[in-house]
Design a protein around this motif. Structure first.
Motif, mmCIF file in Angstrom:
data_model
loop_
_atom_site.group_PDB
_atom_site.id
_atom_site.type_symbol
_atom_site.label_atom_id
_atom_site.label_comp_id
_atom_site.label_asym_id
_atom_site.label_seq_id
_atom_site.Cartn_x
_atom_site.Cartn_y
_atom_site.Cartn_z
ATOM 1 N N GLY A 141 9.028 -2.950 0.587
ATOM 2 C CA GLY A 141 8.644 -2.219 -0.619
ATOM 3 C C GLY A 141 9.852 -1.590 -1.289
ATOM 4 N N GLY A 142 10.723 -0.981 -0.479
ATOM 5 C CA GLY A 142 11.927 -0.370 -1.018
ATOM 6 C C GLY A 142 12.920 -1.389 -1.538
ATOM 7 N N LEU A 143 13.025 -2.524 -0.859
ATOM 8 C CA LEU A 143 13.988 -3.550 -1.238
ATOM 9 C C LEU A 143 13.572 -4.322 -2.479
ATOM 10 C CD1 LEU A 143 16.616 -5.054 -0.428
ATOM 11 C CD2 LEU A 143 15.168 -6.564 0.965
ATOM 12 N N PHE A 144 12.309 -4.769 -2.519
ATOM 13 C CA PHE A 144 11.849 -5.664 -3.577
ATOM 14 C C PHE A 144 10.812 -5.057 -4.513
ATOM 15 C CE2 PHE A 144 12.836 -8.898 -0.141
ATOM 16 C CZ PHE A 144 14.040 -9.303 -0.707
ATOM 17 N N GLY A 145 10.324 -3.857 -4.232
ATOM 18 C CA GLY A 145 9.290 -3.261 -5.064
ATOM 19 C C GLY A 145 7.902 -3.828 -4.800
ATOM 20 N N TRP A 146 7.728 -4.480 -3.631
ATOM 21 C CA TRP A 146 6.419 -5.031 -3.283
ATOM 22 C C TRP A 146 5.436 -3.902 -2.990
ATOM 23 C CZ3 TRP A 146 8.091 -9.098 0.939
ATOM 24 C CH2 TRP A 146 8.815 -10.125 0.317
ATOM 25 N N THR A 147 4.154 -4.155 -3.260
ATOM 26 C CA THR A 147 3.095 -3.238 -2.874
ATOM 27 C C THR A 147 2.178 -3.940 -1.884
ATOM 28 O OG1 THR A 147 1.744 -3.865 -4.781
ATOM 29 C CG2 THR A 147 3.178 -1.939 -5.032
ATOM 30 N N PHE A 148 1.433 -3.152 -1.144
ATOM 31 C CA PHE A 148 0.629 -3.679 -0.036
ATOM 32 C C PHE A 148 -0.786 -3.116 -0.107
ATOM 33 C CE2 PHE A 148 5.036 -3.470 0.992
ATOM 34 C CZ PHE A 148 5.303 -4.668 1.639
ATOM 35 N N ALA A 149 -1.766 -3.958 0.181
ATOM 36 C CA ALA A 149 -3.169 -3.540 0.219
ATOM 37 C C ALA A 149 -3.817 -4.146 1.451
ATOM 38 C CB ALA A 149 -3.899 -3.988 -1.043
ATOM 39 N N ARG A 150 -4.515 -3.355 2.185
ATOM 40 C CA ARG A 150 -5.176 -3.863 3.396
ATOM 41 C C ARG A 150 -6.236 -4.884 3.044
ATOM 42 N NH1 ARG A 150 -3.914 -1.411 8.487
ATOM 43 N NH2 ARG A 150 -2.637 0.392 8.030
ATOM 44 N N ASP A 151 -6.234 -5.967 3.797
ATOM 45 C CA ASP A 151 -7.243 -7.009 3.648
ATOM 46 C C ASP A 151 -8.495 -6.570 4.406
ATOM 47 O OD1 ASP A 151 -8.173 -9.551 2.822
ATOM 48 O OD2 ASP A 151 -7.696 -10.396 4.776
ATOM 49 N N GLU A 152 -9.624 -7.096 4.006
ATOM 50 C CA GLU A 152 -10.898 -6.707 4.611
ATOM 51 C C GLU A 152 -11.185 -7.420 5.928
ATOM 52 O OE1 GLU A 152 -13.554 -4.807 2.915
ATOM 53 O OE2 GLU A 152 -12.104 -4.163 1.417
#
Length: 120
Positions: A24-35
């Motif tokens: 996230g810090g390196l590339f600006g990716w965001t994350f969301a938990r899968d169901e």
């Protein structure tokens, strides 16, 4: 998406929170938990488009890795073809409970990659 195309990537780690901070810090990716039933987090790029990858908690079951995945028409058939060409099936899962068949494979040189097929 068409078959035999790289359509997904995956990062496996036994420290998913640390991996989120790093990528996230390196590339600006965001994350969301899968169901789904496992600790799997969908990765969205900095452009905010559709998720293009996943991060999962390997819980020590796999060495940490980042790997590409190819969408195929038939996971079992492709696994048989991999073996006939000198590769190796590391793990095959038919019906993960969320409508996806997948496998982790090694090419003849030992490089890890994945294949998958979404049913329905």
């Amino acid at each position: 998406m068409s078959d035999n195309t790289v359509t997904w990537f995956e990062v496996a780690t036994d420290d998913p929170d640390g991996a989120e901070r790093f990528y996230g810090g390196l590339f600006g990716w965001t994350f969301a938990r899968d169901e789904g039933p496992m600790d799997y987090r969908l990765i969205t790029g900095a452009d905010g488009g559709a998720p293009a990858g996943g991060l999962y908690n390997s819980e020590g079951g796999f060495p940490p890795h980042a790997v590409f995945h190819v969408q195929v028409a038939d996971v079992e058939k492709t696994c048989a073809q991999v073996e006939s060409l000198g590769g190796e099936v590391q793990r095959m899962v038919i019906d993960d409970g969320a409508g996806t068949d997948f496998a982790y494979l090694r090419d003849p040189a030992g490089s890890l990659f994945g294949i998958f097929h979404r049913r329905g």
